[in-house]
Design a protein around this motif. Structure first.
Motif: not given
Ligand SMILES: *Cc1c(COP(=O)(O)O)cnc(C)c1O
Length: 224
Positions: A12-40
């Motif tokens: 989430q920190d890296r997403i926030a930093e990249a979003t700021a570097r791209a001059n885009r509004p904070l919170g404009s990128v959603a993280l989809v946590a890819v849980s495939k193959t991982n247990p419940t």
């Protein structure tokens, strides 16, 4: 080993930093946590850390993991991100909030039929084979315009954006930029692009959703 909660915080920190570097509004990128193959339990650890949006690439695996979790966490959202067989389309419609892997006319028909039958209308993303790679899913680039017209205009499907997996080799940025251009031409708001190895580059090119698996849950023990 890093805990899932700590790994999520780092991403989430890296997403926030990249979003700021791209001059885009904070919170404009959603993280989809890819849980495939991982247990419940791994999904539960992410939920406990506040993550609500998950991606799975197999409908059957998602159907085994998610309904019980969702009962306990009503805010949870599921994206189906993997190649979808036509005979799984109705199950995907029944379980997903977003299907990211719409890539051929027969699948579009099957999804439309599944929507009519179940009454559910998850948002759809069209997956584009941005590298035109023979072994990869996705609509070939040259057919993307026509496929968008078919799915949106003729079939009336709720297509809200585009998804891609660029070639493993080489710089992914031109591919991300190409997909962003296609989305802009068609007035599509959602751009799902970027994985563990390249999500910051994708954010620079306009990703609204990044799909990150191994950087959160650790290396997968077996391939998807
Ligand atoms: C597995 C997968 C991801 C996540 O990949 P990581 O490299 O583990 O982050 C993203 N998108 C799709 C379509 C996947 O199948």
């Amino acid at each position: 080993m890093t805990s899932i909660a700590a790994a999520l915080r780092i991403i989430q920190d890296r997403i926030a930093e990249a979003t700021a570097r791209a001059n885009r509004p904070l919170g404009s990128v959603a993280l989809v946590a890819v849980s495939k193959t991982n247990p419940t339990e791994a999904v539960e650890a992410a939920l406990a850390a506040g993550q609500l949006l998950f991606g799975e690439n197999r409908v059957q695996e998602a159907a085994g993991k998610f309904p019980a979790l969702r009962a306990a966490h009503p805010g949870m959202r599921l994206h189906i991100i993997g190649g979808l067989q036509t005979n799984k389309a109705e199950d995907a419609v029944a379980i997903a909030d977003v299907i990211e892997s719409l890539d051929r006319p027969r699948l579009a028909q099957a999804i439309a039929a599944g929507m009519a039958k179940t009454g559910r209308r998850p948002d759809l993303l069209v997956q584009v084979n941005v590298g035109d790679e023979a072994q990869k899913a996705g609509v070939p680039r040259a057919e993307a315009d026509a496929f968008l017209r078919l799915t949106r205009d003729e079939l009336g499907l709720p297509v809200t954006g585009l998804m891609c997996i660029p070639p493993a080799e080489g710089d992914p940025r031109p591919h991300f930029a190409w997909l962003a251009g296609l989305a802009a031409r068609h007035g599509l708001a959602v751009l799902s692009m970027g994985m563990s190895g390249d999500f910051e580059a994708a954010i620079m090119e306009g990703a609204t959703h990044v799909r990150v698996g191994s950087a959160i849950f650790g290396a997968r023990a077996y391939p998807t």
